[in-house]
Every structure is written in structure tokens, then in C-alpha cells.
Design a protein around this motif. Sequence first.
Motif, PDB file in Angstrom:
ATOM      1  N   VAL A   1      14.998  -1.865  11.072  1.00 44.11           N
ATOM      2  CA  VAL A   1      14.754  -1.060   9.820  1.00 44.11           C
ATOM      3  C   VAL A   1      14.022  -2.160   8.965  1.00 44.11           C
ATOM      4  O   VAL A   1      13.280  -1.830   7.871  1.00 44.11           O
ATOM      5  N   GLN A   2      14.505  -3.420   8.911  1.00 43.98           N
ATOM      6  CA  GLN A   2      14.313  -4.472   7.907  1.00 43.98           C
ATOM      7  C   GLN A   2      12.752  -5.173   8.385  1.00 43.98           C
ATOM      8  O   GLN A   2      12.301  -5.947   7.530  1.00 43.98           O
ATOM      9  N   ASP A   3      12.278  -4.813   9.728  1.00 42.55           N
ATOM     10  CA  ASP A   3      10.928  -5.380  10.016  1.00 42.55           C
ATOM     11  C   ASP A   3      10.038  -4.492  10.825  1.00 42.55           C
ATOM     12  O   ASP A   3       9.671  -4.964  11.765  1.00 42.55           O
ATOM     13  N   ASP A   4       9.978  -3.232  10.313  1.00 41.67           N
ATOM     14  CA  ASP A   4       9.114  -2.297  10.982  1.00 41.67           C
ATOM     15  C   ASP A   4       7.707  -2.776  11.220  1.00 41.67           C
ATOM     16  O   ASP A   4       7.039  -3.321  10.034  1.00 41.67           O
ATOM     17  N   ILE A   5       7.362  -2.773  12.376  1.00 41.09           N
ATOM     18  CA  ILE A   5       5.868  -3.136  12.378  1.00 41.09           C
ATOM     19  C   ILE A   5       4.773  -2.468  11.419  1.00 41.09           C
ATOM     20  O   ILE A   5       3.705  -2.864  11.045  1.00 41.09           O
ATOM     21  N   ALA A   6       5.165  -1.088  11.297  1.00 39.83           N
ATOM     22  CA  ALA A   6       4.235  -0.165  10.407  1.00 39.83           C
ATOM     23  C   ALA A   6       4.639  -0.363   9.115  1.00 39.83           C
ATOM     24  O   ALA A   6       3.804   0.446   8.421  1.00 39.83           O
ATOM     25  N   SER A   7       5.611  -1.003   8.649  1.00 40.05           N
ATOM     26  CA  SER A   7       5.843  -1.270   7.068  1.00 40.05           C
ATOM     27  C   SER A   7       5.953   0.085   6.368  1.00 40.05           C
ATOM     28  O   SER A   7       5.714   0.132   5.303  1.00 40.05           O
ATOM     29  N   ALA A   8       6.676   1.055   7.129  1.00 42.28           N
ATOM     30  CA  ALA A   8       6.826   2.397   6.676  1.00 42.28           C
ATOM     31  C   ALA A   8       8.258   2.656   6.106  1.00 42.28           C
ATOM     32  O   ALA A   8       8.304   3.706   5.449  1.00 42.28           O
ATOM     33  N   VAL A   9       9.126   1.652   5.989  1.00 43.74           N
ATOM     34  CA  VAL A   9      10.594   1.896   5.697  1.00 43.74           C
ATOM     35  C   VAL A   9      10.683   1.841   4.176  1.00 43.74           C
ATOM     36  O   VAL A   9      10.261   0.974   3.926  1.00 43.74           O
ATOM     37  N   LYS A  10      11.196   2.710   3.600  1.00 50.03           N
ATOM     38  CA  LYS A  10      11.607   2.633   2.085  1.00 50.03           C
ATOM     39  C   LYS A  10      13.132   2.888   1.812  1.00 50.03           C
ATOM     40  O   LYS A  10      13.818   3.519   2.625  1.00 50.03           O
ATOM     41  N   PRO A  11      13.700   2.125   0.873  1.00 49.98           N
ATOM     42  CA  PRO A  11      15.192   2.429   0.767  1.00 49.98           C
ATOM     43  C   PRO A  11      15.558   3.733   0.754  1.00 49.98           C
ATOM     44  O   PRO A  11      16.549   4.149   1.078  1.00 49.98           O
TER      45      PRO A  11
END
Length: 295
Positions: A259-269
Motif C-alpha cells: 500500500v505504501q509502495d504501489d508500483i503504479a503510484s495509484a494509492v491515495k489516503p
Amino acid sequence: MTDTTVRAEQPAEQTDSAVQATAAASGAAATDRFRTKRLAGTAADTERVNTLATEVISAVHEVIRKHKVTYAEYDALKAWMIQVGLDGEWPLFLDVWIENVVEEVNSEDRQGSKGTIEGPYYVPDAPSFPAEATLPMREDEGGTPLLFQGRVTSVDGTPLSGAKVEMWHADADGFYSQYAPGLPEWNLRCTVVADEEGGFRIHTVEPAPYQIPTDGSCGRLIAAAGWHAWRPAHLHLKVSAPGHQLITTQLYFRGGSHVQDDIASAVKPELILAPAPAPSGDGNEVTYDFVLDRA
């Protein structure tokens, strides 16, 4: 590493589909799917194309000058770009490393719920069900049972009766139906129609984290750069209602791997779920409400 389209991070007994699902097959399916997609507003404005193309090319020139790129490196880049096309992985490459910024600039004025990338594995026209439904799944579908429930409202709080909630996600081995062989066509895919109060209740199973395809060109880039290939477990959703903007999003699980290092940089809080044990004792449940902006 096996040659798989996606693979669960947790140890799991590999099925025949896990062994046979390759980046080439997944990439080809994603490319074919994109070609059939109806693209709105595809007419090109000459000045806009001139501006964007010129600045992108200039940015590449600057990188070459800054890092004094050699001919050997340049030839390696050309060979890699050609192979990305041959592997059918341009949709994957763009969705993993570019789409998150496109989504960011296109949703910066939204007042309602946060969105994120669609990714390459969306399939339109999934089977439709009433407000409380169970996603199509195999009788022996693995994974922790999950009740995903909530409401769809407008930004002023008005319930959006009949709103459509499309959901799709990977299975407990990290595989998507229609992109890995051996899975039923609509496995873990559906469209739910909200009730008069905008409510919905969807019974499914929790998905697994997975790697993006690693046996093709994108995998070779990941290996060469020393990156990891993991995406955190997530639910995909598209939520729409007449007179309102469609929202495309992904929802993740608090404490989940990557969740903290998603390869797609798609996670938001705002997109992180915190499921709790279901009162029935069977699996987990979570509530998440969608707020749609007016069109």
C-alpha cells in the motif's frame, strides 16, 4: 519467478491458469481491448498536439543531455520500445507509469469522492444485478468473504437511485478473469444497480496483491532498474448516475502489502479501507460511500 500474468504475494498453490498466464497473452488482450474501446473526443487540435509533442520531445532531449546518454544506451532504448509493442504491453506501460498523473490533473476540480487509475483489466458490460448481489464466482472461490456496502449520493447529499456500481477485481491468486486462462468469463465482475436510497451491498472475496506481468518488456525494465513489480490488493470500481460525472477508482486495504509502495503510484489516503469482522463471523465487511459531482 514463474512466467505469470499476475501472482499472489502470499504463498499459494499454483493452478493451471497461474502457470499458463503470460505477459504476452495478457498484453495482447489488453491491447485488443483498448482498440475496441470507444474513445471520446479523439479529434486532435493541431496547436495542442504541437505543444504537447514538442514539450515531451524537449524533455527527452534534456534527459539525454543531462545524463550524456551513449549510443549503446540509445540503441537499447529503441530495441526495448519496439519489443514493448510486439509484446502488446503499451497499455500496461502507460497504465502503470503514466495514467496516475493523467488522472490527477483530470480530477483536480472534483468535490466528491476521489478517483484513481482504471488499469488495463477493465471489461465493459459485466452482468447486471440488483442492489444486493454476489459477484459471479466459482463454487470453490478462494479468499476471505467480504461484504462491500455503501451509498451513492450527489455532492449535495441527494441519494442517487439507480446509480450503477461496476466492480471487478483479482481473485485470491491475483488473477483477473478474461486475462488469465481457466477462469469463468465474468468471474468477480459485475454491475450493481443501487436502490432508491442509493444503497448497495456486494458480496465478494478479498483479492490478493499481485505482480504486474514480469515476463515481457515491462518486466525487463523493472529488473533492469531494480524496482519491484507489486500492486497492493484492491477493488476496482466505476460508479455512475445520470447527470453526474462517472468516477473510476480503486480501493485498498489498510495494512496490506505494498500500500505504501504501489508500483503504479495509484494509492491515495482516501482510498484505503479498514474492513472489520462481519457480525455473522463469516469474513469481513466494510462500508464505503461514493459522492458524485454533477456533470
